[in-house]
Enzyme design. Structure first.
Site, PDB file in Angstrom:
ATOM      1  N   ASP A 202      38.316  -4.925   7.665  1.00 40.43           N
ATOM      2  CA  ASP A 202      38.901  -3.983   8.617  1.00 40.43           C
ATOM      3  C   ASP A 202      38.085  -2.705   8.455  1.00 40.43           C
ATOM      4  O   ASP A 202      38.340  -1.907   7.558  1.00 40.43           O
ATOM      5  CB  ASP A 202      40.378  -3.739   8.297  1.00 40.43           C
ATOM      6  CG  ASP A 202      41.026  -2.774   9.271  1.00 40.43           C
ATOM      7  OD1 ASP A 202      40.622  -2.739  10.453  1.00 40.43           O
ATOM      8  OD2 ASP A 202      41.939  -2.032   8.847  1.00 40.43           O
TER       9      ASP A 202
ATOM     10  N   GLU B 268      36.539  -6.829  12.237  1.00 41.12           N
ATOM     11  CA  GLU B 268      37.280  -6.452  13.442  1.00 41.12           C
ATOM     12  C   GLU B 268      36.332  -5.801  14.431  1.00 41.12           C
ATOM     13  O   GLU B 268      35.585  -4.894  14.086  1.00 41.12           O
ATOM     14  CB  GLU B 268      38.424  -5.497  13.102  1.00 41.12           C
ATOM     15  CG  GLU B 268      39.268  -5.160  14.324  1.00 41.12           C
ATOM     16  CD  GLU B 268      40.487  -4.343  13.978  1.00 41.12           C
ATOM     17  OE1 GLU B 268      41.529  -4.937  13.678  1.00 41.12           O
ATOM     18  OE2 GLU B 268      40.366  -3.100  13.984  1.00 41.12           O
TER      19      GLU B 268
ATOM     20  N   ASP C 287      45.370  -1.312   5.919  1.00 43.12           N
ATOM     21  CA  ASP C 287      43.965  -1.734   6.002  1.00 43.12           C
ATOM     22  C   ASP C 287      43.724  -2.995   5.170  1.00 43.12           C
ATOM     23  O   ASP C 287      42.939  -3.857   5.550  1.00 43.12           O
ATOM     24  CB  ASP C 287      43.039  -0.614   5.519  1.00 43.12           C
ATOM     25  CG  ASP C 287      43.347   0.708   6.190  1.00 43.12           C
ATOM     26  OD1 ASP C 287      42.860   0.926   7.302  1.00 43.12           O
ATOM     27  OD2 ASP C 287      44.104   1.498   5.599  1.00 43.12           O
TER      28      ASP C 287
END
Length: 189
Positions: free
Chosen positions: A7, A68, A141
């Site tokens: 992330d 991501e 996260d």
């Protein structure tokens, strides 16, 4: 399949390692959040993120990295930092010949919750449940990094089948085009 989920972010970058087994079985091996100070020079922050990602790759030897995909955010500066952090991680993986795959937030949410517009609490709850964790990963996260790795473990077989089908279709198109050229030559010759 061992997947490193990322992330990306400059202030907080979630990283995880998940081992995918038969079917939808997944096991969390490691998760952490790389932090960099907001007042530090951008290049130095990116270096810290890249160094941490490289250490994770060299230690855990993932077979794929799932990052991501940055989508439009209201804060352009945040989006740029996120994209830059993802970029240095993708570069580190490419230098190690580790395939990199990008997944959108809605793909990740849909994979782990069944709802592409799930909120962070729902994603965290499902990641905790899927991995059989005693406590929810924190901060968000970390949970998001695990969700990315899970998403890739579950989507990779389908993505591989689609890539093979596309390659076969392209090969069939080439052969067909070659046959047409041969036929035209035979007719005109």
């Amino acid at each position: 399949m061992r997947v490193m989920g990322v992330d990306p972010g400059l202030t907080r970058c979630g990283v995880s390692i998940v081992e995918g087994g038969l079917g939808r079985q997944v096991t969390a091996l490691a998760v952490d959040v790389v932090r960099t100070p907001p007042d530090m020079d951008l290049a130095q922050r990116l270096l810290l993120v890249a160094d941490a990602a490289e250490q994770w790759m060299d230690t855990h030897l993932p077979g794929a990295v799932a990052i991501e995909r940055v989508f439009s955010q209201h804060n352009v500066r945040t989006a740029m930092g996120t994209a830059q952090a993802g970029g240095v991680i993708a570069l580190a993986a490419a230098r190690r010949d580790i395939p990199v795959h990008f997944h959108t937030p809605s793909q990740v949410k849909a994979a782990v919750t069944g709802n592409g517009s799930a909120d962070k609490a729902q994603v965290t709850a499902m990641v905790t449940r899927i991995l059989g964790l005693r406590t929810a990963p924190k901060p968000a996260d970390a949970a998001d990094a695990l969700a990315l790795a899970i998403c890739h473990c579950w989507r990779a077989p389908m993505l591989d089948r689609m890539a093979k089908a596309e390659a076969q279709a392209a090969q069939a198109r080439r052969k067909y085009a070659e046959r047409l050229v041969q036929q035209r030559k035979a007719v005109s010759g």
